[in-house]
Design a protein around this motif. Structure first.
Motif, short mmCIF file in Angstrom:
data_model
loop_
_atom_site.label_atom_id
_atom_site.label_comp_id
_atom_site.label_asym_id
_atom_site.label_seq_id
_atom_site.Cartn_x
_atom_site.Cartn_y
_atom_site.Cartn_z
N ALA A 1 0.84 -1.19 0.00
CA ALA A 1 0.00 0.00 0.00
C ALA A 1 0.88 1.25 0.00
O ALA A 1 2.01 1.23 0.48
N ARG A 2 0.35 2.34 -0.60
CA ARG A 2 1.12 3.59 -0.66
C ARG A 2 0.49 4.63 0.25
O ARG A 2 -0.74 4.74 0.31
N ILE A 3 1.33 5.39 0.95
CA ILE A 3 0.83 6.56 1.67
C ILE A 3 1.76 7.72 1.36
O ILE A 3 2.84 7.53 0.79
N SER A 4 1.33 8.91 1.78
CA SER A 4 2.14 10.09 1.56
C SER A 4 2.46 10.70 2.92
O SER A 4 1.60 10.74 3.81
N CYS A 5 3.70 11.11 3.12
CA CYS A 5 4.06 11.74 4.39
C CYS A 5 5.20 12.72 4.17
O CYS A 5 5.82 12.71 3.11
N PRO A 6 5.49 13.61 5.18
CA PRO A 6 6.57 14.59 5.01
C PRO A 6 7.89 13.90 4.71
O PRO A 6 8.21 12.88 5.31
N ALA A 7 8.66 14.46 3.77
CA ALA A 7 9.87 13.79 3.30
C ALA A 7 11.00 13.87 4.32
O ALA A 7 11.93 13.07 4.26
N ALA A 8 10.94 14.85 5.22
CA ALA A 8 11.97 15.01 6.27
C ALA A 8 13.36 15.06 5.66
O ALA A 8 14.31 14.57 6.25
N GLY A 9 13.46 15.66 4.47
CA GLY A 9 14.77 15.85 3.86
C GLY A 9 15.37 14.60 3.26
O GLY A 9 16.53 14.61 2.86
N LEU A 10 14.60 13.52 3.18
CA LEU A 10 15.16 12.29 2.65
C LEU A 10 14.84 12.16 1.16
O LEU A 10 13.85 12.69 0.67
N GLY A 11 15.71 11.45 0.44
CA GLY A 11 15.49 11.21 -0.97
C GLY A 11 14.89 9.83 -1.18
O GLY A 11 14.63 9.11 -0.21
N ALA B 1 -7.27 -4.52 9.43
CA ALA B 1 -6.58 -3.50 8.64
C ALA B 1 -6.27 -2.33 9.56
O ALA B 1 -7.11 -1.95 10.38
N LEU B 2 -5.06 -1.77 9.45
CA LEU B 2 -4.63 -0.69 10.33
C LEU B 2 -4.40 0.57 9.52
O LEU B 2 -3.98 0.53 8.37
N GLU B 3 -4.68 1.70 10.17
CA GLU B 3 -4.49 2.98 9.48
C GLU B 3 -3.82 3.98 10.41
O GLU B 3 -4.33 4.24 11.50
N PRO B 4 -2.68 4.56 10.00
CA PRO B 4 -2.05 5.60 10.81
C PRO B 4 -2.91 6.86 10.79
O PRO B 4 -3.53 7.15 9.76
N GLU B 5 -2.97 7.58 11.89
CA GLU B 5 -3.68 8.86 11.90
C GLU B 5 -2.98 9.83 10.97
O GLU B 5 -1.81 9.67 10.66
N GLU B 6 -3.71 10.87 10.61
CA GLU B 6 -3.13 11.92 9.77
C GLU B 6 -1.88 12.49 10.46
O GLU B 6 -1.92 12.84 11.64
N GLY B 7 -0.77 12.55 9.77
CA GLY B 7 0.46 13.14 10.33
C GLY B 7 1.21 12.24 11.29
O GLY B 7 2.23 12.64 11.83
N ALA B 8 0.72 11.01 11.50
CA ALA B 8 1.38 10.15 12.49
C ALA B 8 2.60 9.44 11.92
O ALA B 8 3.52 9.10 12.65
N ALA B 9 2.60 9.22 10.61
CA ALA B 9 3.72 8.48 10.01
C ALA B 9 4.87 9.44 9.73
O ALA B 9 4.68 10.51 9.17
N ARG B 10 6.08 9.07 10.23
CA ARG B 10 7.24 9.95 10.05
C ARG B 10 8.41 9.16 9.49
O ARG B 10 8.76 8.12 10.02
N LEU B 11 8.99 9.69 8.43
CA LEU B 11 10.20 9.06 7.90
C LEU B 11 11.38 9.39 8.79
O LEU B 11 11.49 10.49 9.33
N LEU B 12 12.28 8.41 8.97
CA LEU B 12 13.42 8.59 9.87
C LEU B 12 14.73 8.50 9.10
O LEU B 12 14.90 7.62 8.26
N ALA B 13 15.64 9.41 9.42
CA ALA B 13 17.01 9.21 8.96
C ALA B 13 17.63 8.10 9.80
O ALA B 13 17.22 7.90 10.93
N ASP B 14 18.60 7.41 9.25
CA ASP B 14 19.20 6.31 10.03
C ASP B 14 20.14 6.85 11.09
O ASP B 14 20.68 7.93 10.95
#
Ligand SMILES: Nc1ncnc2c1ncn2[C@@H]1O[C@H](COP(=O)(O)OP(=O)(O)O)[C@@H](O)[C@H]1O
Ligand SMILES: [Mg+2]
Lengths: 350, 306
Positions: free
Chosen positions: A260-270, A337-350
């Motif tokens: 499944a695809r979602i959209s979230c803030p890129a947090a500066g990641l490529g 089926a699970l769904e993250p709240e709006e804005g809950a998913a965050r990309l992490l740098a390693d």
């Protein structure tokens, strides 16, 4: 004015880098916390500020003044030591008055001030006891009163609550915070306990392996962790392996495990393989949600219930549900089926 | 709490039942080697001297009389206080006190140095401290005499360096006796202080510095009170044997440095001896030391809050 400015500070013990290029500004009249796992360099940083260790590189300024040349007894900074280090041959009152005596405060004034400090930490009636006659919690308060008595510009506290039992620890958290507000002295508080850090601090610096990971308010650190270490260390979180397909206008298109695809803030990641953090309380059960999982266990936590679920690829995902009469609790084995709240998913740098 | 107290009581009784037989050998050793000789000395000091050493079993106060009372050269003058032996005692106390101070002045920094080395090198330093003491005390004292005599290496060396014109007269002086006592008993000062410093929590020094105390203030107000038991133990261990020492005063000193140890030693040698008098002098010395220790212990007890 900021109380402490730490600029590019490193500290090495032989080949071991206990502090690695730490830069940090601590504002005046603040409750500032250094948080990190054991061995990450918190004590070393405190000792550099107090003057017990010399920095290998970088500089520390106190109220705008470089303190490199000042010995510990010349720095307007006092410490509450981890094991309190009370002077065993002096009474409680003598311990508290020691710093004032060394500063040359006349006897009558230091007596009065020591008495006031002991009142502030609720120990007035124990003034004539010896430290060995006190409980751990009482010793901790004496150490606090002793360090506050000379009115330092900054108070350094090295895991002062770690030797206390849970009840006392929780009560002391509130008292410490209150003391900081009453006295207006900047507190630099060291702990490895993230709950302690979150409940007391105006600002938190998260450290790992001698490096600063993130500095911010409790909310910023908890809700917007900048990397995987911070997300993992602060609170509970689910870390999912994801693929970033593309980034556009600061938002990333992310492929979740299961496709499944979602959209979230890129947090500066490529684009590329990354990790995504979702807190257990910010994810819910929703028909048609993007994550398909199977319930493995339901853990009862009192006010909450924790669902331990697993995705098809084997990734475990924790879900926290409020324990109310309206909550429908799926039985173990159920597919959901699970769904993250709006804005809950965050990309992490390693 | 009543149950707890009761069980504590039975535990105490069981403990005593086990401890008594285990302690018996220790009590026997103390009894045979410490109490008995002292009692024997006490009894001897009240006996009559035999001409060629030894005693006659006739009870008398003659020995104490000889120590304290002066009746003129021929024993026919009105009795006054005899100063001869009191002077020797006083000189011995003074010498022993000085030796103790010297040992403390050198022993404390030494002990501090060793206790602050990394753990692994400490054992080596302690070992080095004790090495000279594997050699018999007599041999060591004699070699010290060779070292400092007029044509010994010390004087020759100093003269070769041109620092002095003639040899320093060291042998047969107070200084030589001091050196001898210092050299004999230094480890007895170092070891207990080392043990105390090793237990010292250096976080206390940091806490003092954190609270604006300078180095010397920290030493005086925080370190010294904490290691005081070690210093007291060391002082007692040096002072008491120095007081009764006879090798160093005999070999390194002269008539002016005559000490109690030599006085007592002579009373038990050959035909010049006087056993009851030697025993009396030893009893008086022991009584003085005991009184001093008791006074010290009482002062300690008062100084400490309940
Ligand atoms: N005096 C020292 N000599 C050598 N290594 C040290 C010394 N003090 C601390 N370290 C090392 O530096 C690292 C950081 O230690 P510390 O600041 O005490 O961590 P923390 O207080 O966060 O638990 C640790 O790996 C520790 O082993
Ligand atoms: Mg630490």
């Amino acid at each position: 004015m900021s109380a402490i400015e730490i600029a590019g500070v490193s500290k090495s013990y032989g080949a071991m880098r206990a502090l690695d290029d730490v830069s940090l500004t601590i504002g005046g009249n603040a409750f500032f916390t250094l948080l990190g796992p054991s061995g990450c360099g918190k004590t070393t940083l405190l000792r550099c500020i107090a003057g017990f260790e010399e920095v290998s590189a970088g500089s520390i300024r106190l109220l705008g003044r470089d303190i490199a040349a000042l010995a510990p007894n010349e720095r307007p900074v006092n410490t509450v030591f981890q094991n309190y280090a009370l002077f065993p041959h002096m009474t409680v009152a003598e311990n508290v008055a020691f710093g004032l005596r060394m500063k040359g405060v006349p006897e009558a004034r230091r007596r009065a001030r020591a008495a006031r400090m002991l009142e502030m930490v609720h120990l007035a009636e124990l003034a004539d006891r010896m430290p060995a006659q006190l409980s751990g919690g009482q010793q901790q308060r004496v150490a606090l009163a002793r360090a506050l008595a000379p009115e330092p510009e900054v108070l350094l506290l090295d895991e002062p609550l770690s030797a206390l039992d849970l009840k006392l620890r929780q009560a002391m958290r509130l008292e410490l915070k209150q003391l900081q507000e009453e006295t207006g002295i900047t507190f630099v508080f060291v702990t490895h306990d993230q709950e302690e850090a979150l409940t007391m601090s105006d600002r938190i610096a998260v450290m790992s392996h001698g490096r600063l990971q993130q500095v911010g308010t409790a909310r910023e650190i908890y809700e917007s962790p900048v990397n995987r270490f911070v997300a993992d260390f602060i609170g509970e979180t689910n870390v999912l392996p994801v693929l970033v397909e593309g980034v556009e206008g600061g938002r990333a298109s992310v492929v979740l495990p299961g496709g499944a695809r979602i959209s979230c803030p890129a947090a500066g990641l490529g684009p590329g393989a990354h990790h995504l953090s979702i807190r257990p309380e910010r994810i819910g059960i929703a028909a048609g949600g993007p994550l398909r999982a199977t319930v493995e266990r339901v853990v009862y936590l009192g006010t909450d219930l924790q669902l331990v679920t697993r995705l098809a690829d084997g990734t475990a995902v924790q879900v926290r549900l409020q324990n109310s009469a309206r909550t429908e609790v799926p039985a173990p084995g159920t597919a959901i089926a699970l769904e993250p709240e709006e804005g809950a998913a965050r990309l992490l740098a390693d | 709490m009543a149950g707890g107290a009761a069980s504590g009581g039975t535990q105490g009784r069981e403990y005593r039942a086990v401890a008594l037989p285990l302690l018996l050998p220790a009590w026997l050793v103390i009894g045979i080697f410490m109490v008995l000789p002292v009692l024997l000395m006490g009894v001897y000091s009240f006996l009559t001297k035999e001409f060629r050493g030894g005693v006659i079993w006739d009870f008398t106060l003659a020995a104490y009389d000889q120590f304290f009372v002066y009746r003129g050269l021929f024993g026919d003058e009105p009795p006054t206080l005899e100063w001869t032996y009191i002077t020797i005692f006083w000189r011995s106390i003074w010498q022993a006190g000085l030796a103790t101070a010297l040992c403390l002045a050198v022993g404390f920094p030494t002990a501090w140095f060793i206790a602050t080395r990394p753990v692994r090198t400490r054992t080596m330093w302690l070992f080095l401290i004790t090495v000279p003491y594997w050699v018999n005390l007599l041999i060591r004292t004699v070699s010290l005499k060779f070292l400092i005599r007029d044509n010994g290496p010390l004087n020759e060396g100093l003269m070769a360096l041109g620092l002095i014109d003639g040899p320093l007269p060291l042998v047969n002086t107070n200084l030589a006796v001091q050196l001898g006592l210092f050299y004999s008993y230094l480890p007895f000062m170092v070891l207990p202080i080392y043990a105390a410093v090793e237990r010292y929590d250096f976080a206390l020094s940091e806490a003092a510095a954190d609270l604006y105390a300078g180095r010397w203030t920290t030493l005086r107000e925080i370190v010294l009170p904490a290691v005081r038991p070690g210093i007291v133990a060391g002082a007692i261990l040096v002072f008491v044997p120095s007081l009764g020492a006879f090798l160093a005063p005999d070999l390194l000193g002269g008539a002016k440095t005559y000490m109690i140890g030599s006085l007592i030693d002579e009373q038990f040698r050959g035909s010049q001896g006087n056993w009851p008098f030697g025993a009396a002098a030893a009893m008086i010395l022991m009584t003085l030391v005991l009184i001093a220790l008791i006074l010290y212990a009482r002062a300690q007890g008062r100084g400490r809050p309940a």
